[in-house]
Design an enzyme around this catalytic site. Structure first.
Site, PDB file in Angstrom:
ATOM      1  N   LYS A  47       0.851  -1.197   0.000  1.00 52.40           N
ATOM      2  CA  LYS A  47       0.000   0.000   0.000  1.00 52.40           C
ATOM      3  C   LYS A  47       0.888   1.247   0.000  1.00 52.40           C
ATOM      4  O   LYS A  47       1.923   1.274   0.674  1.00 52.40           O
ATOM      5  CB  LYS A  47      -0.888  -0.021   1.262  1.00 52.40           C
ATOM      6  CG  LYS A  47      -1.728   1.232   1.475  1.00 52.40           C
ATOM      7  CD  LYS A  47      -2.879   1.345   0.510  1.00 52.40           C
ATOM      8  CE  LYS A  47      -3.637   2.670   0.674  1.00 52.40           C
ATOM      9  NZ  LYS A  47      -4.567   2.906  -0.444  1.00 52.40           N
ATOM     10  N   SER A  48       0.476   2.260  -0.753  1.00 53.21           N
ATOM     11  CA  SER A  48       1.254   3.508  -0.773  1.00 53.21           C
ATOM     12  C   SER A  48       1.427   4.023   0.646  1.00 53.21           C
ATOM     13  O   SER A  48       0.436   4.233   1.364  1.00 53.21           O
ATOM     14  CB  SER A  48       0.525   4.572  -1.585  1.00 53.21           C
ATOM     15  OG  SER A  48       0.503   4.238  -2.941  1.00 53.21           O
ATOM     16  N   CYS A 130      -2.606  10.037  -6.176  1.00 54.09           N
ATOM     17  CA  CYS A 130      -3.716   9.759  -5.255  1.00 54.09           C
ATOM     18  C   CYS A 130      -4.679  10.944  -5.276  1.00 54.09           C
ATOM     19  O   CYS A 130      -4.281  12.073  -4.969  1.00 54.09           O
ATOM     20  CB  CYS A 130      -3.213   9.514  -3.837  1.00 54.09           C
ATOM     21  SG  CYS A 130      -4.592   9.285  -2.692  1.00 54.09           S
ATOM     22  N   GLY A 221     -12.418  -0.200 -11.570  1.00 55.82           N
ATOM     23  CA  GLY A 221     -13.098  -1.389 -12.097  1.00 55.82           C
ATOM     24  C   GLY A 221     -13.422  -1.251 -13.572  1.00 55.82           C
ATOM     25  O   GLY A 221     -12.826  -0.435 -14.302  1.00 55.82           O
TER      26      GLY A 221
HETATM   27  C1  SIN Z   1      -6.203   6.000  -1.395  1.00 58.70           C
HETATM   28  O1  SIN Z   1      -5.653   5.455  -0.429  1.00 58.70           O
HETATM   29  O2  SIN Z   1      -6.899   7.014  -1.259  1.00 58.70           O
HETATM   30  C2  SIN Z   1      -6.040   5.435  -2.764  1.00 58.70           C
HETATM   31  C3  SIN Z   1      -4.643   5.496  -3.219  1.00 58.70           C
HETATM   32  C4  SIN Z   1      -4.479   6.116  -4.545  1.00 58.70           C
HETATM   33  O3  SIN Z   1      -5.453   6.505  -5.198  1.00 58.70           O
HETATM   34  O4  SIN Z   1      -3.357   6.248  -4.992  1.00 58.70           O
END
Ligand code: SIN
Length: 311
Positions: A47-48, A130, A221
């Site tokens: 996860k980022s 993001c 999606g």
């Molecule tokens: C998020 O955690 O809001 C999604 C991550 C992303 O869109 O890069």
């Protein structure tokens, strides 16, 4: 039946398969990353992360839709040090580990990328796209910021590095970004992130289906597959072969993955389908892709990669 070899190479890192998880759902905790390690995903993508732990946005921040999902997660993650600590255990799965970083500033990204340099992570994906942090526009839509960030990141990063891009809808934008990448080359791009700031309204409740940012969130999606395919194709045509393209957006079947292969993707990532179906989705999509390629007499990715025919 002929065997199909789906192995792929990005910046001298070999992936046993074409399909991996996207930095997005179910890749935040060690347990989730361990499950990806035990699955058919050809890599473990984290996860980022940000410098500090983040709860993320208020709930509800994710909703399934008839053909995908909308989310405004807000980068919930454990903070980068937690991912640094996990890397030795993640490496035990004998597949590439790709860490995703999404700092709230360039200084944060520089600090995190520097720190990941001294780990056994195989690659670093820097998230420029993001859409879900209030008051933080996507770097990927600001070409001056993109150029400055890439220049500074490239100067300090010796590991294979990639950037996760937002979807572009005008060829002048795609070309501008490709030109920046040509000046400050990255080993890969990941395209596309969600279609940011979309709005889904429930006519029964007369309210948006998610709460953060007044309901504005990233659309994911099946809805976004044509956008993902177009961005992969355009970048593949604009960038040198040395910059690999990882395709994301609406891949739910082997046929979807095959379309990305024709468009020129060197590998693909799965987000919404993984969220909705869990780890079995990786093996299912891989089997479907192999069967489709077998039926066409293709034995390896290069038989079809980028070979989109023209009408
Ligand atoms: C998020 O955690 O809001 C999604 C991550 C992303 O869109 O890069």
């Amino acid at each position: 039946m002929i065997e199909v070899d789906l192995s792929t190479t990005i910046a001298d890192v070999t992936f046993d398969g074409y399909i991996m998880n996207a930095s997005g759902p179910k890749c935040t905790t060690f347990q989730e990353l361990e499950a990806i390690g035990n699955s058919q995903s050809s890599a473990i993508v984290t996860k980022s992360c940000t410098k500090e732990f983040r709860e993320g946005n208020v709930e509800p921040r994710y909703a399934d839709l008839p053909h995908g999902s909308i989310q405004s997660m807000g980068l919930p993650n454990l903070g980068y040090q937690a991912y640094i600590d996990m890397i030795p255990d993640l490496k035990k799965f004998n597949k590439p580990v790709i860490v995703s970083v999404s700092g709230l500033s360039l200084a944060d990204n520089l600090e995190m990328v520097k720190a990941f340099q001294n780990t056994d992570a195989d690659m670093i994906e820097v998230n420029f796209s993001c859409p879900n942090i209030q008051g933080k526009p996507q770097v990927a839509y600001d070409f001056e910021q993109t150029e400055n960030a890439l220049k500074q990141l490239r100067a300090i990063c010796d590991k294979p590095m990639g950037i996760k891009l937002a979807p572009y809808f005008d060829m002048s934008h795609t070309t501008a970004v490709a030109n920046i990448i040509k000046q400050y080359p990255v080993e890969f791009i990941t395209t596309i992130n969600s279609l940011g700031n979309t709005l889904v309204i429930d006519p029964i409740t007369e309210a948006p289906v998610i709460k953060p940012k007044g309901g504005f969130g990233g659309l994911c999606g099946e809805y976004v597959k044509p956008v993902g395919l177009a961005n992969v194709r355009a970048f593949r045509e604009l960038l040198p072969e040395s910059t690999k393209v990882i395709g994301v957006g609406g891949i739910n079947t082997g046929t979807d993955a095959f379309e990305y292969l024709l468009a020129g993707a060197d590998a693909v990532q799965i987000a919404t389908t993984f969220e909705q179906q869990g780890t079995p989705a990786f093996a299912r999509i891989e089997t479907e892709l192999k069967q489709l390629m077998q039926s066409k007499g293709y034995t390896k990715l290069d038989d079809a990669k980028g070979k989109l025919k023209q009408l």
